[in-house]
Design a protein around this motif. Structure first.
Motif, short mmCIF file in Angstrom:
data_model
loop_
_atom_site.label_atom_id
_atom_site.label_comp_id
_atom_site.label_asym_id
_atom_site.label_seq_id
_atom_site.Cartn_x
_atom_site.Cartn_y
_atom_site.Cartn_z
N MET A 1 0.94 -1.16 -0.01
CA MET A 1 -0.11 -0.03 0.03
C MET A 1 0.95 1.15 -0.30
O MET A 1 2.15 1.35 0.54
CB MET A 1 -0.81 -0.18 1.23
N ILE A 2 0.30 2.35 -0.66
CA ILE A 2 0.83 3.54 -0.59
C ILE A 2 0.18 4.42 0.01
O ILE A 2 -1.07 4.57 0.14
CB ILE A 2 1.12 4.16 -2.12
N VAL A 3 0.79 5.26 1.13
CA VAL A 3 0.13 6.14 2.06
C VAL A 3 0.71 7.58 1.73
O VAL A 3 1.80 7.87 1.71
CB VAL A 3 0.30 5.77 3.43
N VAL A 4 -0.34 8.46 1.46
CA VAL A 4 -0.14 10.02 1.47
C VAL A 4 -0.80 10.78 2.31
O VAL A 4 -2.00 10.63 2.42
CB VAL A 4 -0.50 10.62 -0.17
N GLN A 5 -0.06 11.17 3.44
CA GLN A 5 -0.77 12.31 4.22
C GLN A 5 -0.26 13.54 4.10
O GLN A 5 0.83 13.84 4.21
CB GLN A 5 -0.11 11.78 5.56
N ARG A 6 -1.11 14.26 3.98
CA ARG A 6 -1.09 15.78 3.69
C ARG A 6 -1.56 16.62 4.80
O ARG A 6 -2.57 16.56 5.29
CB ARG A 6 -1.48 16.31 2.31
N VAL A 7 -0.55 17.31 5.56
CA VAL A 7 -0.91 18.13 6.77
C VAL A 7 -0.95 19.68 6.32
O VAL A 7 0.05 19.98 6.05
CB VAL A 7 -0.06 18.06 8.11
N LEU A 8 -1.92 20.18 6.27
CA LEU A 8 -2.02 21.37 5.46
C LEU A 8 -2.57 22.77 6.80
O LEU A 8 -3.49 22.36 7.42
CB LEU A 8 -3.24 21.55 4.39
N THR A 9 -1.96 23.64 6.74
CA THR A 9 -2.03 24.73 7.72
C THR A 9 -2.12 25.98 7.13
O THR A 9 -1.40 26.33 6.02
CB THR A 9 -1.01 24.73 8.91
N ALA B 1 -2.65 -2.31 -6.07
CA ALA B 1 -2.18 -1.36 -5.81
C ALA B 1 -3.35 -0.14 -5.54
O ALA B 1 -4.11 0.30 -6.09
CB ALA B 1 -1.99 -0.80 -7.28
N GLU B 2 -3.15 0.03 -4.04
CA GLU B 2 -3.85 0.97 -3.46
C GLU B 2 -3.26 2.10 -2.67
O GLU B 2 -1.97 1.78 -2.25
CB GLU B 2 -4.65 -0.07 -2.39
N VAL B 3 -3.86 3.09 -2.78
CA VAL B 3 -3.36 4.48 -2.16
C VAL B 3 -4.31 4.80 -1.23
O VAL B 3 -5.65 5.13 -1.44
CB VAL B 3 -3.12 5.48 -3.18
N LEU B 4 -3.96 5.28 -0.11
CA LEU B 4 -4.41 5.63 1.40
C LEU B 4 -4.20 7.21 1.21
O LEU B 4 -2.82 7.49 1.28
CB LEU B 4 -4.24 5.02 2.63
N VAL B 5 -5.09 7.94 0.94
CA VAL B 5 -4.87 9.52 1.03
C VAL B 5 -5.56 10.02 2.22
O VAL B 5 -6.85 9.87 2.57
CB VAL B 5 -5.62 9.97 -0.38
N HIS B 6 -4.68 10.55 3.03
CA HIS B 6 -5.08 10.91 4.68
C HIS B 6 -4.97 12.69 4.47
O HIS B 6 -3.75 13.12 4.55
CB HIS B 6 -4.51 10.40 5.44
N GLN B 7 -6.01 13.41 4.58
CA GLN B 7 -5.73 14.93 4.64
C GLN B 7 -6.03 15.26 5.94
O GLN B 7 -7.02 14.83 6.48
CB GLN B 7 -6.84 15.35 3.60
N VAL B 8 -5.07 16.04 6.48
CA VAL B 8 -5.28 16.97 7.60
C VAL B 8 -5.27 18.30 7.60
O VAL B 8 -4.13 18.88 7.24
CB VAL B 8 -4.14 16.29 8.76
N VAL B 9 -6.23 18.99 7.98
CA VAL B 9 -6.24 20.51 7.82
C VAL B 9 -6.60 21.34 8.96
O VAL B 9 -7.32 20.84 9.77
CB VAL B 9 -7.42 20.75 6.58
N ALA B 10 -5.86 22.34 9.05
CA ALA B 10 -5.84 23.03 10.02
C ALA B 10 -6.10 24.78 9.65
O ALA B 10 -5.00 25.05 9.09
CB ALA B 10 -4.77 22.96 11.25
N ARG B 11 -7.14 25.20 9.91
CA ARG B 11 -7.34 26.67 9.30
C ARG B 11 -7.60 27.76 10.57
O ARG B 11 -7.98 27.32 11.37
CB ARG B 11 -8.45 26.48 8.46
#
Length: 222
Positions: A1-9, A73-83
């Motif tokens: 598995m492919i993991v994409v974690q984006r932490v957006l501030t 082929a799986e991709v886990l997309v984890h979005q973390v947002v702090a505004r």
């Protein structure tokens, strides 16, 4: 598995100094992955010697409200947002996607491609084109090359001007964690292991000059 974690501030000039800056700087760069179809730390090692049943994987995926596995082929997309408008409270979403049969995969600000057994991670600058003015501009360069079992961190920041909304400079910081794994990851993958590579593209986001502001308005970008 492919993991994409984006932490957006995301913030405005109101949080460039204290106390807003203190709160935004307190947002972590790595987070636990969402529970569900993921492995506990002790299970991650065991899975190297066996494969969990499809029925169990489907049940876990359903509990997480994600689609069941549709391919290898799986991709886990984890979005973390702090505004800023939410006082930098963290909000999270997760989506599991299937890698296309041909071509690269793009999500969460990166473009993924398999090249000679490596996962090549490139910045997806399509996001920069959605705004009239972005500083600094970034080309579509490769930022990470990962082997199986590795993960890397790409850290970047920028300011942008949009013609909608309140018409003021917006500031963002991204911390993108990408993992290329032989199986399912533990929920605390990014917290208990070290990245194989860190790319730091943080720059000084100086206050835009008056000439920059005038150039924007003269070009009709308000």
């Amino acid at each position: 598995m492919i993991v994409v974690q984006r932490v957006l501030t995301a913030w405005t000039k109101r949080s460039r100094g204290a106390p807003g800056a203190v709160r935004r700087n307190a947002v972590a760069e790595v987070f636990r992955l969402p529970p569900g179809d993921l492995a506990a730390p002790e299970e991650w090692v065991k899975r190297k010697r066996g494969v969990r049943s499809a029925a169990r994987r489907h049940a876990d995926a359903k509990a997480l409200k994600l689609p069941p596995p549709a391919g290898q082929a799986e991709v886990l997309v984890h979005q973390v947002v702090a505004r800023e408008e939410d006082d930098f409270a963290v909000r999270q979403t997760a989506t599991r996607l299937t890698w296309p049969d041909a071509g690269p995969f793009s999500s969460a600000g990166v473009r993924l491609e398999m090249v000679a057994g490596q996962l090549v991670v490139t910045g997806d600058t399509q996001v920069w084109c959605q705004c009239f003015t972005v500083f600094p501009p970034r080309p579509n360069d490769t930022v990470l090359r990962l082997l199986v079992g590795q993960w890397g961190l790409w850290r970047l920041n920028f300011r942008l001007w949009e013609y909608w909304g309140n018409c003021e400079w917006q500031y963002q910081k991204w911390a993108i964690n990408v993992a290329y794994l032989p199986g399912l990851p533990p929920v605390d993958l990014f917290q208990v292991t070290e990245p194989a590579e860190i790319v730091d593209d943080m720059v000084q986001l100086s206050r835009p000059t008056g000439s920059e502001d005038r150039r924007i308005f003269r070009s009709g970008r308000r």
